[in-house]
Each structure stands twice: as C-alpha cells, then as structure tokens.
Design a protein around this motif. Structure first.
Motif, mmCIF file in Angstrom:
data_model
loop_
_atom_site.group_PDB
_atom_site.id
_atom_site.type_symbol
_atom_site.label_atom_id
_atom_site.label_comp_id
_atom_site.label_asym_id
_atom_site.label_seq_id
_atom_site.Cartn_x
_atom_site.Cartn_y
_atom_site.Cartn_z
ATOM 1 N N ALA A 90 0.848 -1.187 0.000
ATOM 2 C CA ALA A 90 0.000 0.000 0.000
ATOM 3 C C ALA A 90 0.883 1.236 0.000
ATOM 4 N N LEU A 91 0.586 2.154 -0.906
ATOM 5 C CA LEU A 91 1.380 3.374 -1.022
ATOM 6 C C LEU A 91 0.490 4.591 -0.862
ATOM 7 N N LEU A 92 1.084 5.636 -0.336
ATOM 8 C CA LEU A 92 0.381 6.898 -0.235
ATOM 9 C C LEU A 92 1.203 7.936 -0.975
ATOM 10 N N VAL A 93 0.575 8.664 -1.888
ATOM 11 C CA VAL A 93 1.273 9.740 -2.589
ATOM 12 C C VAL A 93 0.643 11.054 -2.153
ATOM 13 N N GLY A 94 1.388 11.856 -1.427
ATOM 14 C CA GLY A 94 0.860 13.124 -0.929
ATOM 15 C C GLY A 94 1.404 14.296 -1.718
ATOM 16 N N GLY A 95 0.693 15.415 -1.650
ATOM 17 C CA GLY A 95 1.177 16.608 -2.337
ATOM 18 C C GLY A 95 0.121 17.690 -2.340
ATOM 19 N N ASP A 96 0.556 18.911 -2.614
ATOM 20 C CA ASP A 96 -0.386 20.034 -2.687
ATOM 21 C C ASP A 96 -1.369 19.821 -3.829
ATOM 22 N N PRO A 165 -7.573 -6.804 -9.843
ATOM 23 C CA PRO A 165 -6.459 -6.127 -10.505
ATOM 24 C C PRO A 165 -5.154 -6.345 -9.747
ATOM 25 N N ASP A 166 -4.025 -6.072 -10.407
ATOM 26 C CA ASP A 166 -2.732 -6.121 -9.714
ATOM 27 C C ASP A 166 -2.464 -4.797 -9.023
ATOM 28 N N LEU A 167 -3.052 -3.740 -9.582
ATOM 29 C CA LEU A 167 -2.814 -2.411 -9.012
ATOM 30 C C LEU A 167 -4.098 -1.597 -9.089
ATOM 31 N N ALA A 168 -4.460 -0.996 -7.954
ATOM 32 C CA ALA A 168 -5.585 -0.074 -7.961
ATOM 33 C C ALA A 168 -5.085 1.288 -7.519
ATOM 34 N N ILE A 169 -5.503 2.321 -8.233
ATOM 35 C CA ILE A 169 -5.108 3.678 -7.871
ATOM 36 C C ILE A 169 -6.356 4.412 -7.387
ATOM 37 N N ILE A 170 -6.282 4.969 -6.200
ATOM 38 C CA ILE A 170 -7.423 5.652 -5.606
ATOM 39 C C ILE A 170 -7.108 7.137 -5.533
ATOM 40 N N ASP A 171 -7.805 7.929 -6.307
ATOM 41 C CA ASP A 171 -7.512 9.362 -6.392
ATOM 42 C C ASP A 171 -8.759 10.146 -5.975
ATOM 43 N N SER A 172 -8.899 10.619 -4.819
ATOM 44 C CA SER A 172 -7.973 10.614 -3.705
ATOM 45 C C SER A 172 -8.631 10.003 -2.481
ATOM 46 N N HIS A 214 -4.281 14.539 -0.335
ATOM 47 C CA HIS A 214 -3.962 15.966 -0.417
ATOM 48 C C HIS A 214 -3.308 16.393 0.869
ATOM 49 N N VAL A 215 -2.411 17.314 0.760
ATOM 50 C CA VAL A 215 -1.678 17.779 1.925
ATOM 51 C C VAL A 215 -2.312 19.071 2.416
ATOM 52 N N THR A 216 -2.426 19.197 3.733
ATOM 53 C CA THR A 216 -2.957 20.446 4.277
ATOM 54 C C THR A 216 -1.865 21.508 4.268
ATOM 55 N N LYS A 217 -2.237 22.719 4.608
ATOM 56 C CA LYS A 217 -1.276 23.823 4.630
ATOM 57 C C LYS A 217 -0.065 23.504 5.490
ATOM 58 N N GLU A 218 -0.303 22.833 6.632
ATOM 59 C CA GLU A 218 0.794 22.571 7.570
ATOM 60 C C GLU A 218 1.720 21.474 7.068
ATOM 61 N N GLY A 219 1.372 20.861 5.949
ATOM 62 C CA GLY A 219 2.268 19.856 5.402
ATOM 63 C C GLY A 219 1.912 18.445 5.805
ATOM 64 N N HIS A 229 1.045 5.772 8.866
ATOM 65 C CA HIS A 229 1.460 4.588 9.628
ATOM 66 C C HIS A 229 0.924 3.307 9.026
ATOM 67 N N MET A 230 -0.220 3.408 8.370
ATOM 68 C CA MET A 230 -0.857 2.199 7.847
ATOM 69 C C MET A 230 -0.177 1.663 6.615
ATOM 70 N N VAL A 231 0.353 2.538 5.794
ATOM 71 C CA VAL A 231 0.840 2.103 4.487
ATOM 72 C C VAL A 231 2.316 1.710 4.538
ATOM 73 N N ASP A 232 2.778 1.046 3.483
ATOM 74 C CA ASP A 232 4.174 0.604 3.436
ATOM 75 C C ASP A 232 5.090 1.715 2.968
ATOM 76 N N THR A 233 4.578 2.543 2.089
ATOM 77 C CA THR A 233 5.418 3.539 1.449
ATOM 78 C C THR A 233 4.693 4.886 1.410
ATOM 79 N N VAL A 234 5.386 5.930 1.783
ATOM 80 C CA VAL A 234 4.812 7.272 1.683
ATOM 81 C C VAL A 234 5.698 8.103 0.766
ATOM 82 N N LEU A 235 5.103 8.610 -0.297
ATOM 83 C CA LEU A 235 5.834 9.450 -1.231
ATOM 84 C C LEU A 235 5.228 10.847 -1.209
ATOM 85 N N TYR A 236 6.057 11.847 -1.287
ATOM 86 C CA TYR A 236 5.556 13.212 -1.417
ATOM 87 C C TYR A 236 5.927 13.757 -2.782
ATOM 88 N N PHE A 237 4.972 14.413 -3.396
ATOM 89 C CA PHE A 237 5.238 15.039 -4.681
ATOM 90 C C PHE A 237 5.326 16.534 -4.420
#
Ligand code: TYD
Ligand code: MG
Length: 454
Positions: A90-96, A165-172, A214-219, A229-237
């Motif tokens: 499970a991955l999380l991709v965060g960003g403004d 599926p092998d991969l599901a993308i959930i936006d957002s 989505h990332v809040t103002k405070e980041g 904490h739940m996911v395996d990987t956290v990426l920030y864009f």
C-alpha cells in the motif's frame, strides 16, 4: 459474552467455563486444563481466556522469498519505489492540490499496464470524461487502464474483488466514503477507515494500492498522519508552483531506501523524467555574481548540484527581514549567529534573503557552508570563483564538520565541469582527478581565506 472461560483445550484452543473429559469442539480426550487468562484487564475489554491459533515461527536465517516487483520503466519513479512496485503493498502519494499527482499516477498506471499489470484507476474527484481528456493530452488513451469515477468504498471494494487487478489507484483518499462511518468524506475518521479498508484489502488479495492524499497547509496529509502509519510507502510530490520541476520524495519505504528522490519536469504533455537534475538546476545560472554559490548536495543516493542565492541589503525597518525559500529558517538564523559571534561578520541592520534556485527544497545540514558562503559573498559584495562548489556542516562553535558521501559530491562536480571544491578537513580526504580541493577547519578560517574578510 465470553466470561470466566478459564479452561481451554490444548488441541484446538477452544475455551470452556468448566473442566470436562472430552473437548466439545474437537472431541479429543483429556486435553482440557485450567489455564490462566491470556491477558488481564477489565472484563469485556481484554482478550480474556479465549485462545487463538498458534502462529508458525521461523528463524532469522531462513530465506523468505523477496516480494515480486514490477518496474514502471521510468527510472526516476522506479528508484523512488526502491526498484519497482511491490505486490500486495500500500502506497500513499501526498502533495499540494494541483502539483500533478493525478498526472503522475495516470502516467504510472499506463506504464504499469504496459508492463503487464492489470490496473484500475478510480477517481473520486474527476469524471471519466475528465480523466479521458487528460489521458488524450498525455497520449495515453490507448493504454489498457480501466477507469471508474466513484467514491463509495463498498462499491469500489466489491468491484476490485470481482476484477482482481494487480494495481488499484485511488484518487484521492479524501473523497472516499465508507457507509459504516458516520461523518463526511474527508473527515479524519472517514480517511482513516477508508485507508485501513483499502490497505487490508490489498494485503489480503495480493493487490498493490496507491492512494492519493492531499496535503494540508501545515504539510501533514489531511486525516492526520494515521494514514502514513498504515501504508508501506509514503511518497511526497513537491515543487514550486511557478517552476516546472517536480520532485517525488520517499519519506517512508518498507521495501527500499527512504529519502530517495525522483526528478520530473512538468511539460505540456505531462511529466517527463529528468535524468541529470544537476545540469538542469544549474542551467539558469548566470555569470559569477556576489551571493551565488553552488552547493554539492546529496538527495537520497544521488548527488545533486544546485545554486544557493543570498541577498543582503541595508534594512529600512527597525526589525530587519530574514526570508528563506527552499531551506530552513531556523538553520539560517543559526548560521548567521555563528558568522556573527565566531567570525565577526554581523548582520545587524541588514535584510537577509536566501533562495535555493529552481524550486528545490534542501534539508541536509551539509548545505551550511554553502549558505554561509552565499551570505558572506553577498554581504562583502565579492563573488566566489565560478568554477567552485561548496559543502560542509557548521557547528555552533564555528568548526566545520565533514559530511557523508564527499566523494560522490566531488565526482558530480567534476562531471559538470567544476574545477575547485571547498570542503571541511577530514581524516580520509577523497580525491577526484581534475578537481582542486580547498580545505577549511573552521568557519573563521574559511571566511578569511575566501573573502579576506576580518
Ligand atoms: P493534476 O495532476 O491535476 O494535479 P493534482 O492531481 O495534484 O491536483 O495537475 C494539475 C496541473 O498540471 C495543472 O495545473 C495543469 C498541469 N498539467 C500540465 O502542465 N501538463 C499536462 O500535461 C497536464 C496533464 C497537466
Ligand atoms: Mg488530482
């Protein structure tokens, strides 16, 4: 309610209120004995006496098979993932908002689909038509990616279970709505339970899931850090709005190194990978000017050169301004204090502006010396030699500390045509052919040698 179940069967683990000769559950004889409760605590709130199944244990030496990975075929993305997308992760991709997360993931989806994965892209924010329009703009309309516009988590999980599926993308993740939770989509409890459901579903079904946050103002990723904490990987864009550079940074990765970055450029046709970011970050550099210093940095496993710019000007205000873009304000204050008290370079009555060119954000302390050099250079109105790179950490005493991966930094500088490097003295000095090294042991010595100031 399971109360006072103080007897259990040693064969099957069934729990009973009183002793008997034969276990009602597995029919074994003489296996029931009185046992202590598994846990102590208030009745009804603790695990009590009921026993579960014994877990098979293994030693450290037995080689478990590495989880299978699929590469996207985009170097910048694969490196950040630690060598490809891991099955059942499970991955999380965060960003403004507006930074390009949907664009990145649609492109990634198309890549993974082309490499043989069955990919489903679920958008809770845009209609199918909008996603298709973006796909056409990116030239991906023929990719075998399946698409849905949906926010109801129950329907989504049902679909995923059916389609496998092998991969599901959930936006957002903020638009997802679980009907068992009594609050609005985007609230902390909705985000937390949607992420939990998706993550456990992915693990159980051998599917990889990428969630956009989505990332809040405070980041912080909204719906606080519980999701991280739940996911395996956290990426920030990340990236600055006015710049075309975008950086994908791994801040947590259970399957690879954290702090690795991938560099992309936002073009009219989506995100393009940037294979040589140093060249790009330095491409806008003009002739040597006071206040401009090239810092040889390390981002993750790769060296990266960038320009640090400072401007120091007399302040019309009683409280002079200190303004930083791309670096830490507290760290700037510290370096100015060290320059003031250890090197006799005061900044009283002066406005100070510091900027990392290209919209890059630097967080490593190895940039201290480059920042100090930019500040003194701007203040003394004396440019550093154009062909020099600078790096090193500054301690409060004014001493310079060596930094990690000096050799990689020097090699990158040499590759890009620099001829001099200014760095702290260290026990085992690296040497790179064609690059002259100038060492300094403390900041005062550095300021005196480079600028001839006090
Ligand atoms: P988007 O992926 O929608 O951002 P997010 O999902 O993070 O909110 O990207 C939005 C921006 O990207 C938008 O301002 C337009 C720009 N963009 C391009 O410059 N080129 C492109 O090819 C695409 C698809 C978007
Ligand atoms: Mg989006």
């Amino acid at each position: 309610m399971a109360k006072d179940l103080n007897f259990s069967c040693s064969e099957c683990g069934a729990a009973f209120r009183k002793w008997s000769g034969q276990c009602d559950a597995c029919q074994s004889w003489n296996t029931i004995s009185e046992s202590k409760a598994l846990s102590s605590g208030p009745k009804g709130k603790s695990l009590g006496a009921i026993r579960g199944n014994a877990i098979p244990l293994t030693d450290l030496d037995t080689q478990e098979q590495e989880p299978p990975r699929t590469e996207a075929g985009v170097g910048e993305l694969d490196r950040v993932l630690g060598g490809g997308l891991v099955k059942a992760s499970a991955l999380l991709v965060g960003g403004d908002p507006g930074i390009g997360k949907s664009t990145l993931l649609l492109q990634a989806a198309a890549r993974f689909a082309r490499n043989g994965l069955k990919v489903i892209y679920i958008s809770g924010e845009e209609s199918n038509a909008q996603v298709q329009m973006r796909a056409r703009r990116l030239g991906l309309e023929k990719s075998p990616v399946m698409l849905a516009s949906e926010t109801n988590l129950r329907d989504i999980l049902t679909t995923l279970e059916e389609e496998k599926p092998d991969l599901a993308i959930i936006d957002s993740i903020q638009t997802m709505w679980a009907d068992n939770v009594d609050s609005a989509p985007g609230s902390v409890s909705q985000v937390r339970s949607s992420a939990h459901e998706l993550t456990t579903f992915a693990k159980r079904n051998g599917m990889a899931v990428i969630m956009v946050g989505h990332v809040t103002k405070e980041g912080a990723i909204a719906g606080p850090r519980v999701v991280e904490h739940m996911v395996d990987t956290v990426l920030y864009f990340e990236g600055e709005r006015g710049h075309q550079f975008r950086i994908l940074r791994s801040v947590k990765n259970r399957f690879g190194p954290a702090d690795e970055i991938g560099v992309f450029e936002m073009t009219g046709k989506g995100l393009a990978e940037v294979k040589n970011p140093s060249a790009l970050f330095l491409s806008e550099r003009g002739p040597p000017a006071p206040g401009s210093v090239v810092f040889a940095g390390i981002e993750g496993s790769r060296p990266m050169l960038c320009e640090i710019q400072a401007l120091v000007a007399p302040s019309p205000h009683s409280q002079p301004r200190r303004s930083v873009v791309g670096w830490d304000g507290g760290r700037l204050a510290m370096i100015m204090a060290v320059l003031e008290s250890r090197c006799g370079v005061p900044f009283t009555g002066l406005d100070v502006y510091l900027n990392v060119a290209g919209g890059l954000r630097i967080s490593e302390p190895g940039a201290d010396l480059a920042v100090a050099a930019a500040l003194v250079s701007a203040r003394e109105d004396a440019a550093l030699p154009a062909e020099a790179v600078v790096f090193g950490e500054i301690s409060l005493s004014g001493a310079l500390r060596p930094v990690v991966q000096s050799e990689n930094r020097l090699k990158e500088a040499q590759k890009l045509g620099f001829t001099t490097a200014i760095l702290p003295q260290q026990a085992k000095q690296p040497s790179v052919e064609g690059l002259g090294l100038r060492h300094a042991t403390d900041l005062a010595g550095f300021v005196e040698e480079v600028f001839g100031a006090r």
